[in-house]
Scaffold this motif. Sequence first.
Motif, PDB file in Angstrom:
ATOM      1  N   ILE A  52       0.836  -1.208   0.000  1.00  0.00           N
ATOM      2  CA  ILE A  52       0.000   0.000   0.000  1.00  0.00           C
ATOM      3  C   ILE A  52       0.868   1.254   0.000  1.00  0.00           C
ATOM      4  CG2 ILE A  52      -1.586   1.377   1.428  1.00  0.00           C
ATOM      5  CD1 ILE A  52      -3.154  -1.151   1.928  1.00  0.00           C
ATOM      6  N   VAL A  53       1.943   1.247   0.787  1.00  0.00           N
ATOM      7  CA  VAL A  53       2.851   2.403   0.813  1.00  0.00           C
ATOM      8  C   VAL A  53       3.441   2.638  -0.576  1.00  0.00           C
ATOM      9  CG1 VAL A  53       5.041   3.277   1.732  1.00  0.00           C
ATOM     10  CG2 VAL A  53       3.358   2.251   3.280  1.00  0.00           C
ATOM     11  N   GLN A  54       3.881   1.547  -1.235  1.00  0.00           N
ATOM     12  CA  GLN A  54       4.414   1.672  -2.600  1.00  0.00           C
ATOM     13  C   GLN A  54       3.371   2.267  -3.538  1.00  0.00           C
ATOM     14  OE1 GLN A  54       7.344   0.781  -4.203  1.00  0.00           O
ATOM     15  NE2 GLN A  54       8.427   0.204  -2.347  1.00  0.00           N
ATOM     16  N   ASP A  55       2.127   1.789  -3.402  1.00  0.00           N
ATOM     17  CA  ASP A  55       1.044   2.268  -4.253  1.00  0.00           C
ATOM     18  C   ASP A  55       0.764   3.754  -4.001  1.00  0.00           C
ATOM     19  OD1 ASP A  55      -0.861   1.952  -6.258  1.00  0.00           O
ATOM     20  OD2 ASP A  55      -2.444   1.530  -4.811  1.00  0.00           O
ATOM     21  N   VAL A  56       0.812   4.161  -2.731  1.00  0.00           N
ATOM     22  CA  VAL A  56       0.603   5.579  -2.400  1.00  0.00           C
ATOM     23  C   VAL A  56       1.686   6.426  -3.070  1.00  0.00           C
ATOM     24  CG1 VAL A  56       0.699   7.289  -0.527  1.00  0.00           C
ATOM     25  CG2 VAL A  56      -0.651   5.191  -0.238  1.00  0.00           C
ATOM     26  N   PHE A  57       2.941   5.979  -2.990  1.00  0.00           N
ATOM     27  CA  PHE A  57       4.026   6.733  -3.615  1.00  0.00           C
ATOM     28  C   PHE A  57       3.860   6.800  -5.136  1.00  0.00           C
ATOM     29  CE2 PHE A  57       6.820   5.868   0.250  1.00  0.00           C
ATOM     30  CZ  PHE A  57       6.668   7.152   0.724  1.00  0.00           C
ATOM     31  N   ARG A  58       3.404   5.701  -5.744  1.00  0.00           N
ATOM     32  CA  ARG A  58       3.158   5.716  -7.191  1.00  0.00           C
ATOM     33  C   ARG A  58       2.092   6.755  -7.542  1.00  0.00           C
ATOM     34  NH1 ARG A  58       4.010   0.121  -7.072  1.00  0.00           N
ATOM     35  NH2 ARG A  58       1.811  -0.302  -6.648  1.00  0.00           N
ATOM     36  N   ARG A  59       1.038   6.788  -6.735  1.00  0.00           N
ATOM     37  CA  ARG A  59      -0.056   7.734  -6.993  1.00  0.00           C
ATOM     38  C   ARG A  59       0.386   9.179  -6.772  1.00  0.00           C
ATOM     39  NH1 ARG A  59      -5.040   5.244  -7.634  1.00  0.00           N
ATOM     40  NH2 ARG A  59      -4.761   2.991  -7.609  1.00  0.00           N
ATOM     41  N   VAL A  60       1.235   9.394  -5.763  1.00  0.00           N
ATOM     42  CA  VAL A  60       1.793  10.736  -5.556  1.00  0.00           C
ATOM     43  C   VAL A  60       2.594  11.145  -6.786  1.00  0.00           C
ATOM     44  CG1 VAL A  60       3.487  12.076  -4.242  1.00  0.00           C
ATOM     45  CG2 VAL A  60       1.815  10.659  -3.037  1.00  0.00           C
ATOM     46  N   GLY A  61       3.419  10.218  -7.282  1.00  0.00           N
ATOM     47  CA  GLY A  61       4.247  10.517  -8.457  1.00  0.00           C
ATOM     48  C   GLY A  61       3.436  10.869  -9.685  1.00  0.00           C
ATOM     49  N   SER A  62       2.314  10.176  -9.880  1.00  0.00           N
ATOM     50  CA  SER A  62       1.517  10.441 -11.074  1.00  0.00           C
ATOM     51  C   SER A  62       0.628  11.682 -10.924  1.00  0.00           C
ATOM     52  CB  SER A  62       0.663   9.220 -11.427  1.00  0.00           C
ATOM     53  OG  SER A  62      -0.273   8.962 -10.413  1.00  0.00           O
ATOM     54  N   ALA A  63       0.335  12.078  -9.689  1.00  0.00           N
ATOM     55  CA  ALA A  63      -0.604  13.195  -9.490  1.00  0.00           C
ATOM     56  C   ALA A  63       0.049  14.482  -8.997  1.00  0.00           C
ATOM     57  CB  ALA A  63      -1.694  12.774  -8.499  1.00  0.00           C
ATOM     58  N   ILE A  64       1.317  14.440  -8.604  1.00  0.00           N
ATOM     59  CA  ILE A  64       1.952  15.605  -7.983  1.00  0.00           C
ATOM     60  C   ILE A  64       1.958  16.816  -8.921  1.00  0.00           C
ATOM     61  CG2 ILE A  64       4.339  15.031  -8.664  1.00  0.00           C
ATOM     62  CD1 ILE A  64       3.400  16.391  -5.223  1.00  0.00           C
ATOM     63  N   GLY A  65       2.011  16.579 -10.217  1.00  0.00           N
ATOM     64  CA  GLY A  65       2.011  17.681 -11.180  1.00  0.00           C
ATOM     65  C   GLY A  65       0.715  18.466 -11.184  1.00  0.00           C
ATOM     66  N   ARG A  66      -0.362  17.815 -10.721  1.00  0.00           N
ATOM     67  CA  ARG A  66      -1.668  18.489 -10.689  1.00  0.00           C
ATOM     68  C   ARG A  66      -1.998  19.085  -9.327  1.00  0.00           C
ATOM     69  NH1 ARG A  66      -2.553  13.571 -13.022  1.00  0.00           N
ATOM     70  NH2 ARG A  66      -3.769  12.793 -11.267  1.00  0.00           N
ATOM     71  N   LEU A  67      -1.150  18.830  -8.329  1.00  0.00           N
ATOM     72  CA  LEU A  67      -1.423  19.335  -6.981  1.00  0.00           C
ATOM     73  C   LEU A  67      -1.214  20.834  -6.929  1.00  0.00           C
ATOM     74  CD1 LEU A  67      -1.928  18.940  -3.884  1.00  0.00           C
ATOM     75  CD2 LEU A  67       0.538  18.659  -3.664  1.00  0.00           C
ATOM     76  N   GLU A  68      -2.230  21.534  -6.493  1.00  0.00           N
ATOM     77  CA  GLU A  68      -2.107  22.967  -6.247  1.00  0.00           C
ATOM     78  C   GLU A  68      -1.925  23.131  -4.745  1.00  0.00           C
ATOM     79  OE1 GLU A  68      -1.883  25.373  -8.464  1.00  0.00           O
ATOM     80  OE2 GLU A  68      -2.030  23.845 -10.012  1.00  0.00           O
ATOM     81  N   TYR A  69      -0.762  23.605  -4.330  1.00  0.00           N
ATOM     82  CA  TYR A  69      -0.470  23.737  -2.903  1.00  0.00           C
ATOM     83  C   TYR A  69      -1.313  24.853  -2.306  1.00  0.00           C
ATOM     84  CZ  TYR A  69       2.117  23.920   1.448  1.00  0.00           C
ATOM     85  OH  TYR A  69       2.457  23.892   2.769  1.00  0.00           O
ATOM     86  N   ASP A  70      -2.211  24.502  -1.405  1.00  0.00           N
ATOM     87  CA  ASP A  70      -3.113  25.474  -0.787  1.00  0.00           C
ATOM     88  C   ASP A  70      -3.218  25.191   0.702  1.00  0.00           C
ATOM     89  OD1 ASP A  70      -5.084  27.175   0.040  1.00  0.00           O
ATOM     90  OD2 ASP A  70      -6.558  26.557  -1.456  1.00  0.00           O
TER      91      ASP A  70
END
Length: 201
Positions: A52-70
Amino acid sequence: MSDSPVTRATLLLRLRDANDHEAWSDFLRDYGPMLYRFVRSRGLQDADAADIVQDVFRRVGSAIGRLEYDKQKGGFRSWLFTITRNRLYTYFEKRKKAGPTGNDTAQLELLSQAADGRNELSEQWELEHLRSLAAIAMKTVEENSDPKTWSAFRITAVEGRSAAEAAEELSMSTGAIYVAKSRVTARLRAEIERLEKEEES
């Protein structure tokens, strides 16, 4: 401490570059143990928690470009909590279909509660975050402390041994042990506060 391991807006921007191996290494080092402890706290076995931790990191990697820091919406830590909670929900949902246990049902109920509400899950997340900050602060303070002063703190505060034992072991007076422990404790508090402010900035 510009190289503080706590994730800052600058590190988040760097994570958008998949080739920035140093940024990803820092991120995995600092958030991996926290995520693993949190996932294990839900009753998962070691291998399942690691997946699950690996999967979370994969999802962070694929979505981080769309994250708007707020900051107003809770920032990165809140976003990471949501991803982790969703992965756990999927895990327990699959297990429930395969043959539910009492724990699966209880975890699904907890995981389906509102993300913005205070509950056992969000409190556990915040506790793990605080543990991570404390570990970072301890490392920083130890590196910047006199070895004897740090040893006095470690023996009394971490190992739970008496000031008299520490005094004998370190050839210091009992009063000096108390002073050392107090100084290190104050530095740790200040460092944790600094890390929290840096993370919010």
